[in-house]
Scaffold this motif. Structure first.
Motif, PDB file in Angstrom:
ATOM      1  N   ALA A   1       0.851  -1.335  -0.047  1.00  0.00           N
ATOM      2  CA  ALA A   1       0.044  -0.074  -0.084  1.00  0.00           C
ATOM      3  C   ALA A   1       0.849   1.377  -0.132  1.00  0.00           C
ATOM      4  CB  ALA A   1      -1.282   0.059   1.205  1.00  0.00           C
ATOM      5  N   ALA A   2       2.329   1.136  -0.129  1.00  0.00           N
ATOM      6  CA  ALA A   2       3.049   2.131  -0.199  1.00  0.00           C
ATOM      7  C   ALA A   2       2.928   3.256   1.237  1.00  0.00           C
ATOM      8  CB  ALA A   2       2.904   3.043  -1.399  1.00  0.00           C
ATOM      9  N   ARG A   3       3.136   2.440   2.323  1.00  0.00           N
ATOM     10  CA  ARG A   3       3.176   3.034   3.389  1.00  0.00           C
ATOM     11  C   ARG A   3       4.500   2.602   3.977  1.00  0.00           C
ATOM     12  NH1 ARG A   3      -2.031   2.438   6.806  1.00  0.00           N
ATOM     13  NH2 ARG A   3      -0.875   4.090   7.663  1.00  0.00           N
ATOM     14  N   PRO A   4       5.491   3.305   3.723  1.00  0.00           N
ATOM     15  CA  PRO A   4       6.874   2.713   4.428  1.00  0.00           C
ATOM     16  C   PRO A   4       7.114   2.882   5.481  1.00  0.00           C
ATOM     17  CG  PRO A   4       7.090   4.977   3.050  1.00  0.00           C
ATOM     18  CD  PRO A   4       5.592   4.497   2.895  1.00  0.00           C
ATOM     19  N   ARG A   5       6.681   3.952   6.131  1.00  0.00           N
ATOM     20  CA  ARG A   5       6.752   4.140   7.698  1.00  0.00           C
ATOM     21  C   ARG A   5       6.287   2.851   8.438  1.00  0.00           C
ATOM     22  NH1 ARG A   5       6.336   9.645  10.292  1.00  0.00           N
ATOM     23  NH2 ARG A   5       8.525   9.771   9.943  1.00  0.00           N
ATOM     24  N   LEU A   6       5.086   2.490   8.212  1.00  0.00           N
ATOM     25  CA  LEU A   6       4.414   1.572   8.894  1.00  0.00           C
ATOM     26  C   LEU A   6       5.051   0.217   8.484  1.00  0.00           C
ATOM     27  CD1 LEU A   6       2.112   0.263  10.698  1.00  0.00           C
ATOM     28  CD2 LEU A   6       0.645   0.356   8.496  1.00  0.00           C
ATOM     29  N   ALA A   7       5.424   0.080   7.260  1.00  0.00           N
ATOM     30  CA  ALA A   7       5.896  -1.628   6.831  1.00  0.00           C
ATOM     31  C   ALA A   7       7.443  -1.481   7.615  1.00  0.00           C
ATOM     32  CB  ALA A   7       6.420  -1.369   5.258  1.00  0.00           C
ATOM     33  N   ARG A   8       8.177  -0.335   7.635  1.00  0.00           N
ATOM     34  CA  ARG A   8       9.295  -0.306   8.410  1.00  0.00           C
ATOM     35  C   ARG A   8       9.226  -0.839  10.058  1.00  0.00           C
ATOM     36  NH1 ARG A   8      14.826   1.704   7.757  1.00  0.00           N
ATOM     37  NH2 ARG A   8      14.040   1.885   5.754  1.00  0.00           N
ATOM     38  N   THR A   9       8.411   0.031  10.487  1.00  0.00           N
ATOM     39  CA  THR A   9       7.798  -0.505  11.738  1.00  0.00           C
ATOM     40  C   THR A   9       7.600  -1.926  12.092  1.00  0.00           C
ATOM     41  OG1 THR A   9       6.960   1.783  12.127  1.00  0.00           O
ATOM     42  CG2 THR A   9       6.048   0.204  13.810  1.00  0.00           C
ATOM     43  N   MET A  10       6.739  -2.248  11.280  1.00  0.00           N
ATOM     44  CA  MET A  10       6.194  -3.871  11.274  1.00  0.00           C
ATOM     45  C   MET A  10       7.271  -4.747  10.966  1.00  0.00           C
ATOM     46  SD  MET A  10       3.154  -4.010  12.201  1.00  0.00           S
ATOM     47  CE  MET A  10       3.597  -2.721  13.549  1.00  0.00           C
ATOM     48  N   ALA A  11       8.427  -4.303  10.109  1.00  0.00           N
ATOM     49  CA  ALA A  11       9.544  -5.223   9.799  1.00  0.00           C
ATOM     50  C   ALA A  11      10.521  -5.549  11.075  1.00  0.00           C
ATOM     51  CB  ALA A  11      10.251  -4.626   8.856  1.00  0.00           C
TER      52      ALA A  11
END
Length: 101
Positions: A71-81
């Motif tokens: 969904a192109a939400r890099p901040r959330l993606a990084r947090t979840m990673a």
């Protein structure tokens, strides 16, 4: 390219790795005589219950990472990673804390 690699790895994980983890975990629990009620017992049961709950949280964080990435939400993606990585370390530490009996 990374998106395609991540998508393929996600499919392989769900189709192969996750069933192997669940199958071997269930087989080991059966071999050790673990029951649902024994998960509340001090020692092996509680450590295993904590490990199982943390494993479920890691899988949820990994799924959210995949959704956020697509969904192109890099901040959330990084947090979840990062949450998945830290949680995975916790799963390994709890696994090493299980008594060898």
């Amino acid at each position: 390219m990374l998106t395609a690699v991540g998508r393929r790895f996600g499919i392989i994980t769900v189709a192969a790795f996750l069933p192997v983890q669940i199958g071997t975990g269930a087989a080991l629990a059966w071999h050790k005589g673990v029951t649902w009620s024994s998960l509340a017992d001090p020692g092996y049961g509680r450590i295993l219950a904590a490990k199982l709950l943390l494993f479920c949280a890691v899988m949820a964080a990994a799924a959210l990472h995949g959704r956020a990435s697509s969904a192109a939400r890099p901040r959330l993606a990084r947090t979840m990673a990062v949450a998945s990585l830290v949680g995975s370390l916790g799963v390994v530490l709890l696994a090493t804390a299980l008594p060898a009996s």
